[in-house]
Design a protein around this motif. Structure first.
Motif, PDB file in Angstrom:
ATOM      1  N   VAL A 281       0.719  -1.144  -0.050  1.00  0.00           N
ATOM      2  CA  VAL A 281       0.046   0.132  -0.143  1.00  0.00           C
ATOM      3  C   VAL A 281       0.806   1.356  -0.178  1.00  0.00           C
ATOM      4  CG1 VAL A 281      -1.680   1.098   1.440  1.00  0.00           C
ATOM      5  CG2 VAL A 281      -2.024  -1.115   1.025  1.00  0.00           C
ATOM      6  N   GLN A 282       1.773   1.333   0.755  1.00  0.00           N
ATOM      7  CA  GLN A 282       2.738   2.533   0.960  1.00  0.00           C
ATOM      8  C   GLN A 282       3.830   2.702  -0.265  1.00  0.00           C
ATOM      9  OE1 GLN A 282       2.258   4.952   3.219  1.00  0.00           O
ATOM     10  NE2 GLN A 282       0.314   3.989   3.834  1.00  0.00           N
ATOM     11  N   SER A 283       4.353   1.371  -0.466  1.00  0.00           N
ATOM     12  CA  SER A 283       5.333   1.700  -1.507  1.00  0.00           C
ATOM     13  C   SER A 283       5.084   1.710  -2.973  1.00  0.00           C
ATOM     14  CB  SER A 283       6.520   0.290  -1.184  1.00  0.00           C
ATOM     15  OG  SER A 283       5.829  -0.977  -1.158  1.00  0.00           O
ATOM     16  N   HIS A 284       3.752   0.877  -3.046  1.00  0.00           N
ATOM     17  CA  HIS A 284       3.185   1.064  -4.564  1.00  0.00           C
ATOM     18  C   HIS A 284       1.767   1.178  -4.622  1.00  0.00           C
ATOM     19  CE1 HIS A 284       7.077  -1.235  -4.823  1.00  0.00           C
ATOM     20  NE2 HIS A 284       7.047  -1.125  -6.173  1.00  0.00           N
ATOM     21  N   PRO A 285       1.440   2.276  -4.146  1.00  0.00           N
ATOM     22  CA  PRO A 285       0.045   2.728  -4.127  1.00  0.00           C
ATOM     23  C   PRO A 285      -0.992   2.471  -5.355  1.00  0.00           C
ATOM     24  CG  PRO A 285       1.198   4.745  -3.944  1.00  0.00           C
ATOM     25  CD  PRO A 285       2.133   3.537  -3.898  1.00  0.00           C
ATOM     26  N   ARG A 286      -0.207   2.438  -6.436  1.00  0.00           N
ATOM     27  CA  ARG A 286      -1.074   2.388  -7.653  1.00  0.00           C
ATOM     28  C   ARG A 286      -1.639   1.007  -7.755  1.00  0.00           C
ATOM     29  NH1 ARG A 286       0.086   1.692 -13.373  1.00  0.00           N
ATOM     30  NH2 ARG A 286      -1.381   2.872 -14.459  1.00  0.00           N
ATOM     31  N   LEU A 287      -0.991   0.039  -7.386  1.00  0.00           N
ATOM     32  CA  LEU A 287      -1.283  -1.519  -7.645  1.00  0.00           C
ATOM     33  C   LEU A 287      -2.641  -1.666  -6.677  1.00  0.00           C
ATOM     34  CD1 LEU A 287      -1.165  -4.402  -7.858  1.00  0.00           C
ATOM     35  CD2 LEU A 287       0.149  -4.500  -5.943  1.00  0.00           C
ATOM     36  N   LEU A 288      -2.783  -1.000  -5.234  1.00  0.00           N
ATOM     37  CA  LEU A 288      -4.017  -1.212  -4.795  1.00  0.00           C
ATOM     38  C   LEU A 288      -5.210  -0.197  -5.351  1.00  0.00           C
ATOM     39  CD1 LEU A 288      -5.556  -2.642  -2.439  1.00  0.00           C
ATOM     40  CD2 LEU A 288      -4.992  -0.660  -1.070  1.00  0.00           C
ATOM     41  N   ALA A 289      -4.567   0.923  -5.800  1.00  0.00           N
ATOM     42  CA  ALA A 289      -5.587   1.769  -6.639  1.00  0.00           C
ATOM     43  C   ALA A 289      -6.303   0.917  -7.792  1.00  0.00           C
ATOM     44  CB  ALA A 289      -5.030   3.065  -7.047  1.00  0.00           C
ATOM     45  N   ILE A 290      -5.394   0.323  -8.507  1.00  0.00           N
ATOM     46  CA  ILE A 290      -6.078  -0.413  -9.621  1.00  0.00           C
ATOM     47  C   ILE A 290      -6.903  -1.708  -9.136  1.00  0.00           C
ATOM     48  CG2 ILE A 290      -5.586  -1.738 -11.659  1.00  0.00           C
ATOM     49  CD1 ILE A 290      -2.723  -0.076 -12.005  1.00  0.00           C
ATOM     50  N   TYR A 291      -6.415  -2.327  -8.241  1.00  0.00           N
ATOM     51  CA  TYR A 291      -7.044  -3.595  -7.770  1.00  0.00           C
ATOM     52  C   TYR A 291      -8.347  -2.931  -7.127  1.00  0.00           C
ATOM     53  CZ  TYR A 291      -7.899  -7.693  -5.318  1.00  0.00           C
ATOM     54  OH  TYR A 291      -8.368  -9.242  -4.807  1.00  0.00           O
ATOM     55  N   TRP A 292      -8.523  -1.854  -6.423  1.00  0.00           N
ATOM     56  CA  TRP A 292      -9.737  -1.405  -5.937  1.00  0.00           C
ATOM     57  C   TRP A 292     -10.536  -0.961  -6.953  1.00  0.00           C
ATOM     58  CZ3 TRP A 292     -12.215  -0.577  -1.355  1.00  0.00           C
ATOM     59  CH2 TRP A 292     -13.246   0.218  -1.383  1.00  0.00           C
ATOM     60  N   GLU A 293     -10.338  -0.197  -7.928  1.00  0.00           N
ATOM     61  CA  GLU A 293     -11.251   0.141  -9.045  1.00  0.00           C
ATOM     62  C   GLU A 293     -11.582  -1.152  -9.627  1.00  0.00           C
ATOM     63  OE1 GLU A 293     -12.724   2.977  -9.853  1.00  0.00           O
ATOM     64  OE2 GLU A 293     -11.938   3.729  -7.804  1.00  0.00           O
ATOM     65  N   THR A 294     -10.838  -1.962 -10.228  1.00  0.00           N
ATOM     66  CA  THR A 294     -11.248  -3.184 -11.172  1.00  0.00           C
ATOM     67  C   THR A 294     -11.938  -4.229 -10.287  1.00  0.00           C
ATOM     68  OG1 THR A 294      -9.056  -2.564 -12.354  1.00  0.00           O
ATOM     69  CG2 THR A 294     -10.447  -4.481 -12.668  1.00  0.00           C
ATOM     70  N   TYR A 295     -11.604  -4.546  -9.348  1.00  0.00           N
ATOM     71  CA  TYR A 295     -11.925  -5.655  -8.472  1.00  0.00           C
ATOM     72  C   TYR A 295     -12.816  -5.535  -7.226  1.00  0.00           C
ATOM     73  CZ  TYR A 295      -9.352  -8.436 -11.940  1.00  0.00           C
ATOM     74  OH  TYR A 295      -8.695  -8.809 -12.948  1.00  0.00           O
ATOM     75  N   LEU A 296     -12.188  -4.872  -6.466  1.00  0.00           N
ATOM     76  CA  LEU A 296     -12.896  -4.393  -4.874  1.00  0.00           C
ATOM     77  C   LEU A 296     -14.185  -3.646  -4.984  1.00  0.00           C
ATOM     78  CD1 LEU A 296      -9.785  -4.201  -2.458  1.00  0.00           C
ATOM     79  CD2 LEU A 296     -11.147  -6.337  -3.171  1.00  0.00           C
ATOM     80  N   ARG A 297     -13.929  -2.450  -5.699  1.00  0.00           N
ATOM     81  CA  ARG A 297     -15.180  -1.474  -5.245  1.00  0.00           C
ATOM     82  C   ARG A 297     -16.400  -2.133  -6.253  1.00  0.00           C
ATOM     83  NH1 ARG A 297     -17.192   2.544  -8.688  1.00  0.00           N
ATOM     84  NH2 ARG A 297     -15.521   2.563  -9.999  1.00  0.00           N
ATOM     85  N   PRO A 298     -16.257  -2.750  -7.467  1.00  0.00           N
ATOM     86  CA  PRO A 298     -17.602  -3.284  -8.109  1.00  0.00           C
ATOM     87  C   PRO A 298     -18.206  -4.217  -7.141  1.00  0.00           C
ATOM     88  CG  PRO A 298     -15.778  -3.067  -9.618  1.00  0.00           C
ATOM     89  CD  PRO A 298     -15.231  -2.984  -8.502  1.00  0.00           C
TER      90      PRO A 298
END
Length: 212
Positions: free
Chosen positions: A126-143
């Motif tokens: 989360v801290q070192s590579h926030p873009r990974l979680l951001a993409i995962y959130w938008e693509t998989y978690l949020r829906p």
């Protein structure tokens, strides 16, 4: 006739593309599990998958997009094993028993060492590579969160949850409790431990028919 011949010419290439994509996703996930984001470079993924880096870049614009899809594939496979294709399909069913059935089906996978390791790697990035979680959130978690929210809202309308229940907070509480049991508690849960824990959790959230 022209269309058929054109289709015949393209057909042999599609299985090879699928095979390459599967090899890339498998390699990306394995490297992420073993070495984290830093150790899952495009170069290492390509080498492990037996493809060129250009093959990867034709499909994904960044390492983070590739890793997010590889992680998401694990979740999609798990959902299929649990009999879930879309949480919205369950919106009209009794919430407690439905969650209990999903819990029964998914407990063994959730308690597995690989799943716990995957969660730890993802959270650790989360801290070192926030873009990974951001993409995962938008693509998989949020829906999935939105679809699960529909389930909870329907349960409120049926009186299975309090009319004043904050369904977004309920989801946070469920997710937080799960992360605590899987990652923070020093005693790794067995599948049976997790089933019992989840049943208690659902009851504490007011789902009194969790065991029904």
């Amino acid at each position: 006739m022209t269309t058929a011949k054109s289709g015949d010419r393209r057909a042999p290439g599609r299985p090879r593309s699928r095979a390459a994509e599967e090899a890339i996703l498998k390699a990306a996930l394995a490297l992420f599990l073993d070495h984290g984001v830093e150790g899952a470079s495009i170069e290492r993924i390509a080498k492990r998958a037996g493809v060129g880096k250009t093959t990867i870049y034709r499909r994904w614009s960044s390492k983070e997009e590739l890793l997010a899809q590889a992680i998401g594939r694990v979740r999609e496979d798990a959902e299929r094993d649990m009999g879930v294709t879309d949480f919205r399909d369950f919106a009209e069913l009794p919430l407690g028993p439905t969650l209990h059935r999903m819990m029964e089906a998914g407990a063994e996978l959730m308690a597995s060492d690989d799943n716990r390791k995957l969660l730890a790697r993802l959270i650790g990035s989360v801290q070192s590579h926030p873009r990974l979680l951001a993409i995962y959130w938008e693509t998989y978690l949020r829906p999935r969160r939105e679809a699960f929210g529909v389930m909870l809202d329907q349960a409120k309308m049926r009186g299975e949850l309090s009319a004043s229940a904050d369904t977004a907070m309920l989801q946070d509480m469920m997710g937080g409790a799960m992360l605590h049991r899987l990652l923070i508690d020093p005693a790794p849960p067995t599948a049976e431990d997790l089933r019992a824990y989840l049943a208690r959790l659902l009851q504490q959230l007011g789902l009194t028919e969790a065991k029904g």
